[in-house]
Design a protein around this motif. Sequence first.
Motif, short mmCIF file in Angstrom:
data_model
loop_
_atom_site.label_atom_id
_atom_site.label_comp_id
_atom_site.label_asym_id
_atom_site.label_seq_id
_atom_site.Cartn_x
_atom_site.Cartn_y
_atom_site.Cartn_z
N ALA A 9 0.82 -1.21 0.00
CA ALA A 9 0.00 0.00 0.00
C ALA A 9 0.86 1.25 0.00
N ARG A 10 2.00 1.18 0.60
CA ARG A 10 2.94 2.30 0.61
C ARG A 10 4.32 1.79 0.28
N SER A 19 11.31 9.47 -16.46
CA SER A 19 10.14 8.70 -16.87
C SER A 19 9.14 8.49 -15.74
N ALA A 20 9.57 8.72 -14.49
CA ALA A 20 8.67 8.54 -13.35
C ALA A 20 7.77 9.76 -13.21
N PRO A 21 6.51 9.56 -12.78
CA PRO A 21 5.63 10.71 -12.58
C PRO A 21 6.19 11.63 -11.50
N SER A 22 5.99 12.91 -11.65
CA SER A 22 6.46 13.84 -10.64
C SER A 22 5.45 13.91 -9.51
N THR A 94 5.07 6.63 -7.74
CA THR A 94 4.21 6.03 -8.77
C THR A 94 2.87 5.61 -8.20
N THR A 95 2.72 5.62 -6.86
CA THR A 95 1.42 5.34 -6.25
C THR A 95 0.61 6.62 -6.27
N ARG A 96 -0.59 6.56 -6.82
CA ARG A 96 -1.49 7.73 -6.89
C ARG A 96 -2.69 7.47 -6.00
N TRP A 97 -2.79 8.27 -4.93
CA TRP A 97 -3.94 8.17 -4.03
C TRP A 97 -5.07 8.93 -4.69
N ALA A 121 -9.07 4.35 1.66
CA ALA A 121 -8.31 5.21 0.75
C ALA A 121 -8.07 4.44 -0.54
N SER A 122 -8.49 5.02 -1.65
CA SER A 122 -8.31 4.39 -2.95
C SER A 122 -7.01 4.87 -3.58
N TYR A 123 -6.42 3.99 -4.36
CA TYR A 123 -5.17 4.33 -5.03
C TYR A 123 -5.02 3.52 -6.31
N THR A 124 -4.09 3.94 -7.14
CA THR A 124 -3.64 3.12 -8.26
C THR A 124 -2.14 2.98 -8.11
N GLN A 125 -1.68 1.79 -8.43
CA GLN A 125 -0.25 1.52 -8.36
C GLN A 125 0.12 0.70 -9.58
N GLN A 126 1.01 1.24 -10.37
CA GLN A 126 1.43 0.61 -11.62
C GLN A 126 0.21 0.26 -12.47
#
Length: 154
Positions: A9-10, A19-22, A94-97, A121-126
């Motif tokens: 989760a974290r 290339s990684a999101p800021s 890269t984890t977006r909450w 808490a919702s998130y997207t990961q990869q």
Amino acid sequence: MARRPHRPARPARTPHSPSAPSPVSPSAASPCPCGRPAPYGECCGRYHVGPATAPTAEALMRSRYSAFVVLDAPYLLRTWDPATRPDGLELDPTTRWTGLEILDTTEGTAFHTTGTVTFRASYTQQGHPGALHERSRFTRHDGAWVYADGTYLD
């Protein structure tokens, strides 16, 4: 929010590369990530930059969620009970909450010394969606609310 050994989760922070999101950096006028209708600067952002502290356990929970969104590890460590706080905390950019839902609160007001907040808490990961469902326990330390620990719920 706590760490769960068998669910990433974290996840650990990876070195930032082009290339990684800021990291997400909302302006003071942006909507607050915690879901309240106030702008970030008037809501959780004021706790992140200090000296204001969250007046309730729920407000601290919301501000800590927002800190995960904006990758503010120093705030997360500062608002963690010294008895349970890790030595360091690296957040994965890269984890977006993507959303916070407060499901229940007990105590945690100005008249209490402890409180709990149950949330999802919702998130997207990869690219994969997920949710963290936890009952977090908060306590007061030197008069301010701090995160003590959490129990994962299914």
